[in-house]
Design an enzyme around this catalytic site. Structure first.
Site: not given
Ligand code: KIV
Length: 277
Positions: A186, A118, A88, A49-50
């Site tokens: 993290e 995730k 995510d 979700d980044s």
């Molecule tokens: O959203 C994301 O990219 C993540 C990573 C930083 C693990 O959760």
């Protein structure tokens, strides 16, 4: 690609079995071309979700929607043949109840072809993880700094220092016992990451954690130098592609203004050249 499982792709079981064998390699991806580039090199690719921050310019991951994840997840799946795809669950789509989590995870998997979801959280998410795993959805957990809780945590701070170490270990144990096949750690101190890696029987995937974790993940736009709004200490820039792209754009703009582009080799004649005998 559709929801059909890729026959040659790694599975959650394969990733779990890598603990103690060799380091697990992962990056985030949000588009087909980037997924194609990393497929030969990564064990799993995370549609994180980044995406909200690095591609959509959002100030945090909180504004990311299920529809955004479906769009980017489907694009990434089209670029993968070997690597496993994990996606995510965005903020607000799983915290309310295990049933809410199941229906949204099922949509993500059905509409993207992801092989696992995730979600962020430790002890408090154990029941939900158990519910999903018991109904056929592999889950990767995420503890330590959980960016969807940025407001509750008071910023993107290191987690698990001093008296916060024991609760973090409890979180990792809880998600592992609930059936998660791996856990992202993290922004936690390196010694604590090593300790958790020793304790839990599932792979730990570090980001800002320790080289002793069972695997590593980075946000691809961070490590390639495309996302430059800020650089966390744990990011290593393996390339400076943002600067290279800007230089190329500046060259193009200068050539257009000077009428140097398009050159004759980029334009078309009004007659075809005679055919060779
Ligand atoms: O959203 C994301 O990219 C993540 C990573 C930083 C693990 O959760």
């Amino acid at each position: 690609m559709s929801a059909t499982a890729r026959k040659t792709a790694l599975t959650a079981g394969d990733i779990r079995a890598l603990k103690g064998q060799r380091p697990i390699v992962s990056l985030t991806a949000y588009t087909t071309p980037m997924a194609r580039l990393m497929d030969p090199h990564c064990d799993f690719v995370l549609v994180g979700d980044s995406v909200g921050m690095v591609l959509h310019g959002l100030p945090s991951t909180l504004g990311v929607t299920l529809d955004m994840m479906v769009l980017h997840g489907a694009a990434v799946a089209r670029g993968l043949s070997k690597a496993m795809m994990v996606i995510d669950m965005p903020f607000g789509t799983y915290e309310e109840s295990p049933a809410q989590a199941f229906s949204n995870a099922a949509r993500l998997m059905a509409e993207t072809g992801a092989a696992a979801v995730k979600l962020e959280g430790g002890v408090e998410m154990a029941e939900t993880i158990r519910f999903l795993v018991g109904r056929g959805i592999p889950v990767m957990a995420h503890v330590g700094l959980t960016p969807q809780s940025v407001h509750a945590l008071g910023g993107y701070k290191v987690q698990g220092r001093n008296e916060a170490a024991a609760p973090l270990i409890a979180d990792a144990r809880a998600v592992s016992e609930a059936g998660a096949f791996a856990v992202v750690l993290e922004k936690v101190p390196a010694t604590l990451a090593d300790q958790v890696t020793e304790i839990v029987p599932i792979p730990t995937i570090g980001i800002g954690a320790s080289a002793g974790c069972d695997g590593q993940v980075l946000v691809v736009d961070d490590m390639l130098g495309f996302f430059t709004a800020f650089k966390p200490k744990f990011v290593k820039r393996y390339a400076d592609l943002g600067a290279a792209a800007e230089a190329a754009i500046a060259d193009y703009a200068a050539e257009v203004r000077a009428r140097q582009f398009p050159a004759p080799e980029h334009t078309f004649a009004d007659t075809l050249p005679p055919k060779a005998d």
